[in-house]
Design a protein around this motif. Sequence first.
Motif, short mmCIF file in Angstrom:
data_model
loop_
_atom_site.label_atom_id
_atom_site.label_comp_id
_atom_site.label_asym_id
_atom_site.label_seq_id
_atom_site.Cartn_x
_atom_site.Cartn_y
_atom_site.Cartn_z
N SER A 16 0.62 -1.20 0.03
CA SER A 16 0.09 -0.03 -0.11
C SER A 16 0.86 1.23 -0.06
O SER A 16 2.12 1.41 0.28
CB SER A 16 -0.90 -0.03 1.33
OG SER A 16 -1.72 1.09 1.40
N GLY A 18 3.02 4.39 -1.58
CA GLY A 18 4.01 4.28 -2.61
C GLY A 18 4.72 2.94 -2.70
O GLY A 18 5.05 2.44 -1.89
N TYR A 48 -5.41 -1.12 -0.23
CA TYR A 48 -6.81 -0.86 0.41
C TYR A 48 -7.82 -1.01 -0.66
O TYR A 48 -9.08 -1.13 -0.25
CB TYR A 48 -6.85 0.39 1.33
CG TYR A 48 -5.94 -0.05 2.57
CD1 TYR A 48 -6.11 -0.99 3.24
CD2 TYR A 48 -4.91 0.91 2.82
CE1 TYR A 48 -5.32 -1.20 4.44
CE2 TYR A 48 -4.16 0.69 3.88
CZ TYR A 48 -4.29 -0.34 4.85
OH TYR A 48 -3.63 -0.69 5.88
N PHE A 85 -11.10 4.22 1.88
CA PHE A 85 -10.54 3.39 3.21
C PHE A 85 -10.37 4.24 4.48
O PHE A 85 -10.40 3.74 5.67
CB PHE A 85 -9.33 2.65 2.91
CG PHE A 85 -8.79 1.93 3.93
CD1 PHE A 85 -9.43 0.57 4.01
CD2 PHE A 85 -7.88 2.17 4.93
CE1 PHE A 85 -9.23 -0.53 5.15
CE2 PHE A 85 -7.63 1.11 6.10
CZ PHE A 85 -8.12 -0.09 6.22
N ARG A 91 -14.35 0.92 5.39
CA ARG A 91 -13.37 -0.25 6.37
C ARG A 91 -14.55 -1.34 6.43
O ARG A 91 -14.08 -2.44 6.61
CB ARG A 91 -12.77 0.42 7.21
CG ARG A 91 -11.53 1.55 7.06
CD ARG A 91 -10.84 1.85 8.32
NE ARG A 91 -11.68 2.60 9.28
CZ ARG A 91 -11.93 4.00 9.24
NH1 ARG A 91 -11.28 4.71 8.20
NH2 ARG A 91 -12.57 4.72 9.99
N GLY A 110 3.75 -1.13 3.76
CA GLY A 110 3.36 0.37 3.16
C GLY A 110 4.32 1.22 4.42
O GLY A 110 4.82 0.93 5.00
N GLY A 111 4.01 2.66 3.99
CA GLY A 111 4.61 3.68 4.79
C GLY A 111 3.60 3.98 6.06
O GLY A 111 2.69 3.17 6.42
N ASP A 112 4.00 4.69 6.67
CA ASP A 112 3.18 5.14 7.82
C ASP A 112 1.62 5.28 7.93
O ASP A 112 0.98 4.64 8.80
CB ASP A 112 3.93 6.22 8.83
CG ASP A 112 3.92 7.47 7.89
OD1 ASP A 112 3.77 7.65 6.49
OD2 ASP A 112 3.93 8.61 8.48
N GLY A 113 1.36 5.87 6.81
CA GLY A 113 -0.13 6.09 6.35
C GLY A 113 -0.78 4.54 6.23
O GLY A 113 -1.83 4.41 7.18
N SER A 114 -0.08 3.76 5.69
CA SER A 114 -0.83 2.56 5.26
C SER A 114 -0.83 1.83 6.65
O SER A 114 -1.71 0.93 6.97
CB SER A 114 -0.03 1.53 4.29
OG SER A 114 0.12 2.05 3.03
N GLY A 117 -3.23 2.97 8.77
CA GLY A 117 -4.64 2.76 8.52
C GLY A 117 -5.04 1.02 9.02
O GLY A 117 -6.35 0.90 9.25
N LEU A 120 -5.92 1.03 12.50
CA LEU A 120 -7.48 1.53 12.77
C LEU A 120 -8.54 0.41 12.32
O LEU A 120 -9.27 0.43 13.01
CB LEU A 120 -7.57 2.99 11.73
CG LEU A 120 -8.88 3.54 11.99
CD1 LEU A 120 -9.04 4.04 13.19
CD2 LEU A 120 -9.10 4.60 10.91
N SER A 157 9.15 1.78 2.11
CA SER A 157 9.28 3.45 1.73
C SER A 157 10.74 3.74 1.13
O SER A 157 11.45 3.32 2.01
CB SER A 157 8.81 4.28 2.74
OG SER A 157 9.38 5.53 2.95
N ARG A 203 10.70 14.01 2.09
CA ARG A 203 9.94 15.16 2.46
C ARG A 203 10.50 15.71 3.91
O ARG A 203 10.69 16.90 4.02
CB ARG A 203 8.49 15.16 2.23
CG ARG A 203 7.94 15.33 0.94
CD ARG A 203 6.52 14.83 0.82
NE ARG A 203 6.55 13.39 0.89
CZ ARG A 203 5.51 12.55 1.07
NH1 ARG A 203 4.52 13.02 1.28
NH2 ARG A 203 5.57 11.33 1.17
P1 ATP Z 1 4.26 6.64 1.57
O1 ATP Z 1 5.28 6.63 2.46
O2 ATP Z 1 4.74 6.12 0.22
O3 ATP Z 1 3.39 8.09 1.28
P2 ATP Z 1 2.17 5.72 2.89
O4 ATP Z 1 1.59 4.16 3.54
O5 ATP Z 1 2.45 6.64 4.01
O6 ATP Z 1 3.24 5.59 1.99
P3 ATP Z 1 -0.37 7.04 2.38
O7 ATP Z 1 -0.79 7.65 1.27
O8 ATP Z 1 -0.31 7.93 3.54
O9 ATP Z 1 0.93 6.21 2.11
O10 ATP Z 1 -1.48 5.98 2.85
C1 ATP Z 1 -1.86 4.92 1.87
C2 ATP Z 1 -3.12 4.41 1.97
O11 ATP Z 1 -3.39 4.01 3.27
C3 ATP Z 1 -4.15 5.83 2.17
O12 ATP Z 1 -4.50 5.90 0.72
C4 ATP Z 1 -5.13 5.20 2.82
O13 ATP Z 1 -6.03 4.29 2.04
C5 ATP Z 1 -4.62 4.40 3.90
N1 ATP Z 1 -4.29 5.58 5.12
C6 ATP Z 1 -3.42 6.03 5.29
N2 ATP Z 1 -3.60 6.55 6.63
C7 ATP Z 1 -4.91 6.37 6.93
C8 ATP Z 1 -5.73 6.68 8.24
N3 ATP Z 1 -5.00 7.57 9.15
N4 ATP Z 1 -6.74 5.99 8.36
C9 ATP Z 1 -7.16 5.07 7.15
N5 ATP Z 1 -6.50 4.94 6.31
C10 ATP Z 1 -5.38 5.55 6.15
#
Ligand code: ATP
Length: 746
Positions: A16, A18, A48, A85, A91, A110-114, A117, A120, A157, A203
């Motif tokens: 998930s 990048g 997702y 998502f 979800r 994935g990264g911290d966002g994934s 998620g 959660l 990442s 960044r």
């Molecule tokens: P990169 O470091 O490459 O940006 P990432 O995993 O941090 O990778 P994000 O775009 O932040 O990339 O997250 C990827 C996906 O994870 C989002 O499109 C979303 O579907 C899910 N996601 C991210 N943050 C959340 C959150 N706080 N709650 C629910 N889902 C999330």
Amino acid sequence: MTPPSPAKRRLAVMTSGGDAQGMNPAVRAVVRTALHYNADIYAIYEGYRGLIEGGDRIRPATFDDVSGILNRGGTVIGTARSLEFRERSGRLKAVHNLVEKGIDRLVVIGGDGSLSGADLLRREWSSLINELVETGKIDQETADRHPALMITGLVGSIDNDMIGTDMTIGADSALHRIVEAIDSISSTAASHQRSFIVEVMGRHCGYLALMSAIAGGADYVFIPENPPAPGWETHLCAQISNVRASGRRNSIVVVAEGAQDSDHNPIDSDYIRQVLEDRLGEDTRVTILGHVQRGGAPSAFDRSMSSQQGFAAVEEVLSATADTVPSIIGVQHNRVAKAPLMESVAKTHELASLIAAKDYDTALTLRGDSYTELSHVFHSISHALPGVRQKTKSSRIAVLNVGGLAPGMNAAARVAIRLGLHRGHTILGVKGSFAGLAEGDVQEMQWGDVEGWSSRGGAELGISRKVPTVRDLYAIGRGLETHGIDGLVIIGGWDAFESAHTMWRERDRYEAFKIPMICLPASIDNNLPYSELSIGADSALNLIVDSIDRVRQAGAAQRRAFVVETMGGNCGYLALLAGLSGGAVRVYLHEEGITLKDLSVDVERMVDSFRAGQRLFMVVANEKASPMYTSDFLCRLFEQESQDLFDARKVVLGQTQQGGTPSPFDRILGTRLAAHAMDWISNEIDRSRADNAVIGTINGSVKVMSMRQAEDLADWENRRPLKQWWMDLRPILDVLAQRLPVEQTR
Ligand code: ATP
């Protein structure tokens, strides 16, 4: 879909955010480890988004589904960013799709966002399940079978921006892409006397910028965690002018995309170009590397480390219960290690907040010791220019290479020489190892003499494998005296260690040996007892893995077994790691030897696999795996026993493994060790001490130890360490390479 029996655990893997090189090796490892543990494994396609869409986007993965993906960049199961998502309704669909397929364990790459998620989803799981029961989407029995979601994260990442792991999946490969670009740019820039600004990703994290600046021999770097004060333009221009005045024909400035000054004014590549052009009249060009950094095949490190992480993630998620605090599986001190997932995410966010609050010192500390240390090292090297000397007492320090070639030796010598000059020492380059010292082939080195050395393979100072005998010692002692040498920096492998050890033992007989001497580990064999990793091993590994990729491609048309023979002497590091990174089915190591029984099992496996439709069987053998069953013998045996199903070929990579451009890691390791070695030797001289020492990395940190300590760690007969940390990785290769549980095949 029949639900799994209670004992059969069912998990899924997804990528998930990048994409990053190294995601495929991780997916491969997750799938194969899960099968090894007799669990059902599913792959979720398109991150997702696929989880929400369900249906065919979530499907079982087989051993063969993940064949041939180890060397591919990106992610074969796809990734996406999903707005849906982020909503509870999205979800809810995700949970429905998972329980419908009986999945309640998830490995998310994935990264911290994934990863946030995923957490959660885990926290909301029971309430989402209840809602599905209440709305009649699932029955109570299904709900009862899946009371909780167990998750484990792998950090994919390229930015290396996550706290809790020293390296994220993809960062090493991205560094390869950047350093390749800087090397290419440097040659054209030098031809035209130009300055180049290279903008790289990152960044909030300057990892890629800082490391590529060190490996690429850049003159200036801008990173978000260590921003310059406003007015930095004057310092930059002074630095670039000094560099030019020193005779360098080009200058390279590396900028992280998130660079800013300490007042948060963004530092833009184009603005830097303008400054250099307006104030210095420099012909300046900007290169923004962009998505190139995500591309290409994963590096050897990204393949082997991601494989290890995938393996550990499955063990973690399969043993997790509803009460388990979820973890990320990352790297700490060069070993796979776990850290609490949400704590790591929180600290990663905290770092961004610290930068926002201008608390840069704490931000840098949070990045870890070696990052901070390397930031200082870069500063020292870039300021070590002619005419700027730190002290007046002039000592004479000689630098020499001993042993076999190791890519990265030149990078180490360059830094030792420049930092030595900067400290006010006279630095002597000894050509051709100890024989050169005895014969007086010694030259005083100047700052400009080492220009461009960081990217060069080979050994600019020359090299010889000859270990001095007791008879040579007198001539070496005389060489030391004739040139008034006060300290010795020896860069090399086992031969260097043995030579320095002999001189240390004979010091009471030769007054000239009573000077500080320090050995830097440089050997592709990675067989030195005082360092977990030696300069050159990573480059050799990348070369071997690249060769395996080519062999694979060339052999895919025929049914063929390959025996790839690697160097390493009696040390199997290269063979094992190349096997792990190259997807070998079998490795033969000197440490284990080869028995007739092994061969009979292996031949049977080989025949079975070709009979089942396989087109290729890859074996990696260490050059000394067995004195009897040589690679040549193995090849003939395999061919003889092939039952006409396949033919067998031997690939001996030989000396090519010692050649080529050093990898970013080897340049950085060489730089780091040389900087510390120069500190150590200067201190010894200042304190009028004359110890003999070795320097290396132990548990990821630089450590200087005495010759006496190092002596006890060595297996002198086999020319390798008594304890070889990497042997712990042996079982992982078997799990990833074999269809059956290991105990049934060996
Ligand atoms: P990169 O470091 O490459 O940006 P990432 O995993 O941090 O990778 P994000 O775009 O932040 O990339 O997250 C990827 C996906 O994870 C989002 O499109 C979303 O579907 C899910 N996601 C991210 N943050 C959340 C959150 N706080 N709650 C629910 N889902 C999330």
